[in-house]
Design a protein around this motif. Structure first.
Motif, PDB file in Angstrom:
ATOM      1  N   VAL A   1       0.844  -1.198   0.000  1.00 35.78           N
ATOM      2  CA  VAL A   1       0.000   0.000   0.000  1.00 35.78           C
ATOM      3  C   VAL A   1       0.882   1.251   0.000  1.00 35.78           C
ATOM      4  N   GLU A   2       0.504   2.172  -0.890  1.00 36.80           N
ATOM      5  CA  GLU A   2       1.219   3.454  -0.914  1.00 36.80           C
ATOM      6  C   GLU A   2       0.888   4.243   0.352  1.00 36.80           C
ATOM      7  N   LEU A   3       1.906   4.784   1.017  1.00 32.43           N
ATOM      8  CA  LEU A   3       1.655   5.556   2.234  1.00 32.43           C
ATOM      9  C   LEU A   3       1.402   7.017   1.882  1.00 32.43           C
ATOM     10  N   SER A   4       0.511   7.596   2.622  1.00 33.84           N
ATOM     11  CA  SER A   4       0.258   9.026   2.400  1.00 33.84           C
ATOM     12  C   SER A   4       1.365   9.855   3.087  1.00 33.84           C
ATOM     13  N   HIS A   5       1.379  11.122   2.825  1.00 31.59           N
ATOM     14  CA  HIS A   5       2.429  11.992   3.382  1.00 31.59           C
ATOM     15  C   HIS A   5       2.431  11.952   4.915  1.00 31.59           C
ATOM     16  N   ASP A   6       1.225  12.068   5.511  1.00 29.70           N
ATOM     17  CA  ASP A   6       1.092  12.062   6.969  1.00 29.70           C
ATOM     18  C   ASP A   6       1.557  10.737   7.565  1.00 29.70           C
ATOM     19  N   GLU A   7       1.155   9.679   6.919  1.00 26.85           N
ATOM     20  CA  GLU A   7       1.509   8.338   7.414  1.00 26.85           C
ATOM     21  C   GLU A   7       3.023   8.157   7.423  1.00 26.85           C
ATOM     22  N   ARG A   8       3.659   8.684   6.338  1.00 29.58           N
ATOM     23  CA  ARG A   8       5.106   8.580   6.245  1.00 29.58           C
ATOM     24  C   ARG A   8       5.800   9.315   7.401  1.00 29.58           C
ATOM     25  N   ALA A   9       5.260  10.468   7.693  1.00 26.49           N
ATOM     26  CA  ALA A   9       5.809  11.272   8.786  1.00 26.49           C
ATOM     27  C   ALA A   9       5.670  10.538  10.109  1.00 26.49           C
ATOM     28  N   THR A  10       4.486   9.931  10.326  1.00 28.02           N
ATOM     29  CA  THR A  10       4.244   9.178  11.561  1.00 28.02           C
ATOM     30  C   THR A  10       5.207   8.009  11.655  1.00 28.02           C
ATOM     31  N   LEU A  11       5.389   7.355  10.537  1.00 31.04           N
ATOM     32  CA  LEU A  11       6.284   6.191  10.501  1.00 31.04           C
ATOM     33  C   LEU A  11       7.703   6.596  10.876  1.00 31.04           C
ATOM     34  N   ALA A  12       8.184   7.715  10.255  1.00 30.29           N
ATOM     35  CA  ALA A  12       9.542   8.182  10.522  1.00 30.29           C
ATOM     36  C   ALA A  12       9.711   8.522  12.003  1.00 30.29           C
ATOM     37  N   LYS A  13       8.660   9.145  12.554  1.00 26.96           N
ATOM     38  CA  LYS A  13       8.696   9.536  13.964  1.00 26.96           C
ATOM     39  C   LYS A  13       8.784   8.290  14.847  1.00 26.96           C
ATOM     40  N   LEU A  14       7.950   7.325  14.534  1.00 28.21           N
ATOM     41  CA  LEU A  14       7.923   6.091  15.316  1.00 28.21           C
ATOM     42  C   LEU A  14       9.281   5.403  15.286  1.00 28.21           C
ATOM     43  N   LEU A  15       9.896   5.401  14.094  1.00 26.75           N
ATOM     44  CA  LEU A  15      11.165   4.698  13.930  1.00 26.75           C
ATOM     45  C   LEU A  15      12.280   5.384  14.742  1.00 26.75           C
ATOM     46  N   THR A  16      12.273   6.710  14.724  1.00 24.84           N
ATOM     47  CA  THR A  16      13.334   7.414  15.469  1.00 24.84           C
ATOM     48  C   THR A  16      13.106   7.295  16.961  1.00 24.84           C
ATOM     49  N   GLU A  17      11.850   7.235  17.371  1.00 27.82           N
ATOM     50  CA  GLU A  17      11.535   7.066  18.793  1.00 27.82           C
ATOM     51  C   GLU A  17      11.970   5.693  19.286  1.00 27.82           C
ATOM     52  N   GLU A  18      11.892   4.755  18.377  1.00 30.14           N
ATOM     53  CA  GLU A  18      12.209   3.361  18.731  1.00 30.14           C
ATOM     54  C   GLU A  18      13.678   3.203  19.083  1.00 30.14           C
ATOM     55  N   ALA A  19      14.543   3.997  18.405  1.00 29.47           N
ATOM     56  CA  ALA A  19      15.990   3.777  18.509  1.00 29.47           C
ATOM     57  C   ALA A  19      16.581   3.984  19.917  1.00 29.47           C
TER      58      ALA A  19
END
Lengths: 174, 167
Positions: free
Chosen positions: B138-156
């Motif tokens: 599924v293609e991610l929308s702009h907002d979803e991409r931002a949320t994903l990036a945030k989640l990934l950096t928080e995870e580290a």
């Protein structure tokens, strides 16, 4: 929906195949001799062993060759049918007494009646092999040219006689 | 004296009845070829037994016939033709490859091909269906991409602190 009908379709096809299979008799092996010339032979006659008989003598006549033996149980079932047929004089019936002893064969004919114009004795079964005999009784209808037109495996009954053999003989005699 | 004579008679009688065993195979070469050929032929009386194994009267006669043919110098093909001319193809356990037996020989291969074809079609359809419903596709929308990036950096950070806690 059609996805669920597939197994039903396959089942019905199987039913048809198996149903047809039930009507066939595996003991009746089609003879490759039908349509071919009746194998020639010269054998001693059962009643007068000094005299011989050969199918070549029957050229120009439609006749029946019936393979029988005194030891053969189903020949007894068949015998009355042949005796009755011989009374009608529709077709000459010749007997091939297959792997039999002469005394037994003669006693059998006196006991049950003799429908044969004459019988020949195939004591060692060599001529039986030439005719592809594998289960006595067997009956061949041979046309005027000496070609085998029909082979009946097992005892000839009234049904086979009326439905197949007699119409064929009438046709061949035309 | 009488017993002696009786004894002699008994002894003689034994000799009269004892005959030499009849040799089973006159010629071992012919017998071996007979077994080879008749093992591939059907006994028409028993149908499920080979001509070599059958004890039916007809099988005995046919074996005798084949023996004579072998002794006469016929090859295997000629002997098989002799039998099929009289009894038909049914006598052969291994029918010849010709027009009337085409379906018999090729039928299994055709069924296999048909089965493989159906299997292949089914597999392709299934892979297409699963691709269509694949969540990773599924293609991610702009907002979803931002949320994903945030989640990934928080995870580290907790991962590294976890490491530090262990040491």
């Amino acid at each position: 929906m059609s996805k669920y009908l597939w197994p039903l379709g396959i089942f019905l096809v199987l039913v048809v195949f198996l149903g047809v299979g039930l009507t066939l008799d595996p003991r009746e092996v089609p003879s490759p001799l039908v349509g071919k010339a009746a194998p020639a032979f010269e054998l001693p006659q059962l009643h007068e062993p000094a005299r011989k008989f050969s199918p070549a003598e029957m050229k120009g006549r439609v006749w029946m060759l019936n393979v029988w033996a005194s030891w053969c149980v189903s020949c007894r079932d068949e015998h009355p049918v042949l005796v009755e047929l011989s009374r009608t004089k529709v077709v000459p019936i010749y007997g091939l007494d297959y792997k039999d002893s002469r005394t037994d064969a003669l006693r059998w004919l006196t006991q049950f009646g003799d429908p044969y114009d004459l019988s020949v004795a195939d004591v060692d079964g060599r001529i039986g092999i030439e005719y592809g005999v594998y289960g006595v009784p067997e009956t061949y209808v041979i046309d005027k040219a000496g070609t085998i037109r029909y082979k009946h495996i097992g005892p000839v009954n009234q049904e086979a006689l009326k439905k197949t053999i007699l119409p064929l003989i009438a046709e061949l005699n035309k | 004296m009488r017993t002696l004579i009786l004894l002699l008679v008994a002894l003689l009688a034994g000799q009269v009845f004892a005959r030499e065993a009849v040799p089973v195979a006159e010629d071992p070469v012919i017998e071996q070829r007979l077994i080879d050929i008749s093992g591939e032929l059907r006994c028409l009386v028993c149908q499920n037994e080979s001509l070599a194994a059958s004890h039916a009267e007809l099988a005995l006669d046919l074996r005798r016939e084949i023996r004579t043919l072998i002794a006469r110098g016929d090859n295997d093909d000629a002997i098989r033709t002799f039998l099929t001319d009289r009894y038909g193809d049914f006598i052969l356990y291994r029918p010849q490859f010709k027009r009337t037996t085409l379906l018999l020989w090729l039928g299994p291969a055709l069924l296999l091909l048909l089965g493989l074809g159906l299997l292949f079609r089914q597999l392709r359809r299934r892979s297409r269906e699963s691709k269509a419903s694949d969540p990773t596709d599924v293609e991610l929308s702009h907002d979803e991409r931002a949320t994903l990036a945030k989640l990934l950096t928080e995870e580290a950070p907790p991962a590294s602190s976890g490491k530090g806690g262990k040491s």
